[in-house]
Design a protein around this motif. Structure first.
Motif, short mmCIF file in Angstrom:
data_model
loop_
_atom_site.label_atom_id
_atom_site.label_comp_id
_atom_site.label_asym_id
_atom_site.label_seq_id
_atom_site.Cartn_x
_atom_site.Cartn_y
_atom_site.Cartn_z
N UNK A 51 0.80 -1.23 0.06
CA UNK A 51 -0.05 -0.09 -0.12
C UNK A 51 0.80 1.12 -0.23
N UNK A 52 2.03 1.34 0.66
CA UNK A 52 2.84 2.37 1.10
C UNK A 52 3.39 2.64 -0.33
N UNK A 53 3.97 1.47 -1.20
CA UNK A 53 4.53 1.62 -2.36
C UNK A 53 3.43 2.18 -3.37
N UNK A 54 2.14 1.60 -3.26
CA UNK A 54 1.06 1.98 -4.38
C UNK A 54 1.05 3.77 -4.11
N UNK A 55 0.91 4.08 -2.87
CA UNK A 55 0.98 5.49 -2.69
C UNK A 55 2.08 6.27 -3.27
N UNK A 56 3.30 5.79 -3.04
CA UNK A 56 4.33 6.45 -3.45
C UNK A 56 4.22 6.60 -4.86
N UNK A 57 3.83 5.46 -5.69
CA UNK A 57 3.67 5.50 -7.33
C UNK A 57 2.65 6.44 -7.58
N UNK A 58 1.55 6.65 -6.91
CA UNK A 58 0.49 7.50 -7.02
C UNK A 58 0.99 9.08 -7.01
N UNK A 59 1.76 9.23 -6.05
CA UNK A 59 2.24 10.60 -5.77
C UNK A 59 3.27 11.04 -6.90
N UNK A 60 3.98 9.98 -7.19
CA UNK A 60 5.00 10.08 -8.44
C UNK A 60 4.20 10.44 -9.84
N UNK A 61 3.11 9.84 -10.06
CA UNK A 61 2.35 9.98 -11.19
C UNK A 61 1.70 11.46 -11.07
N UNK A 62 1.33 11.73 -9.97
CA UNK A 62 0.57 12.98 -9.82
C UNK A 62 1.55 14.00 -10.09
N UNK A 63 2.87 13.90 -9.47
CA UNK A 63 3.98 14.93 -9.86
C UNK A 63 4.19 14.97 -11.20
N UNK A 64 4.16 14.04 -11.81
CA UNK A 64 4.64 13.90 -13.21
C UNK A 64 3.61 14.58 -14.06
N UNK A 65 2.35 14.53 -13.65
CA UNK A 65 1.26 14.94 -14.22
C UNK A 65 0.95 16.54 -13.95
N UNK A 66 1.49 17.02 -12.95
CA UNK A 66 1.40 18.28 -12.65
C UNK A 66 2.50 18.98 -13.67
N UNK A 67 3.66 18.20 -13.65
CA UNK A 67 4.71 18.74 -14.44
C UNK A 67 4.39 18.71 -15.93
N UNK A 68 3.60 17.73 -16.47
CA UNK A 68 3.24 17.65 -17.82
C UNK A 68 2.30 19.06 -17.95
N UNK A 69 1.34 19.29 -17.12
CA UNK A 69 0.44 20.37 -17.01
C UNK A 69 1.39 21.73 -17.47
N UNK A 70 2.36 21.87 -16.55
CA UNK A 70 3.04 23.29 -16.43
C UNK A 70 3.79 23.19 -17.92
N UNK A 71 4.27 22.03 -18.37
CA UNK A 71 4.84 22.08 -19.42
C UNK A 71 3.84 22.43 -20.85
#
Length: 121
Positions: A51-71
């Motif tokens: 569950x912690x690993x899944x949370x970390x992956x979700x957080x990483x994906x959210x960060x990448x999505x925010x970065x993609x939105x900024x780009x």
């Protein structure tokens, strides 16, 4: 009386053996229950880790999505800037064309005046 006492003693021994067997069986069941509890705890720890690993992956994906939105926003801004520059260049080109036509008209006017002067001479 002795036979009766002996029979009672044998019966008491049998009961004692039966009680010992039940005690051993209860101890075995208790050990099995402990083992299952430890296994359940291990499975819970594994589930928590996943569950912690899944949370970390979700957080990483959210960060990448925010970065993609900024780009994407940055690219849109650059595209608007490029459109503005293109519009400005087109306006300058139209202005240059107007000046060139004006210069051509002045040149024709100058040629006409020169021809008129030559005719007067």
């Amino acid at each position: 009386v002795a036979a009766e006492n002996a029979a009672k003693e044998r019966e008491a021994d049998a009961i004692a053996r039966e009680n010992e067997a039940k005690a051993r069986e209860e101890e075995a069941l208790a050990r099995e229950a402990d083992a299952k509890a430890r296994e359940a705890e291990a499975l819970q720890r594994e589930a928590d880790a996943k569950a912690r690993e899944a949370d970390a992956v979700a957080a990483e994906n959210a960060a990448k999505e925010r970065e993609a939105d900024a780009i994407a926003r940055e690219n849109e801004a650059k595209a608007r800037e490029a459109d503005a520059v293109a519009a400005e260049n087109a306006a300058k080109e139209r202005e240059a064309d107007a000046i060139a036509r004006e210069n051509e008209a002045k040149a024709r006017e100058t040629d006409a005046v020169a021809a008129e002067n030559a005719a007067k001479e």
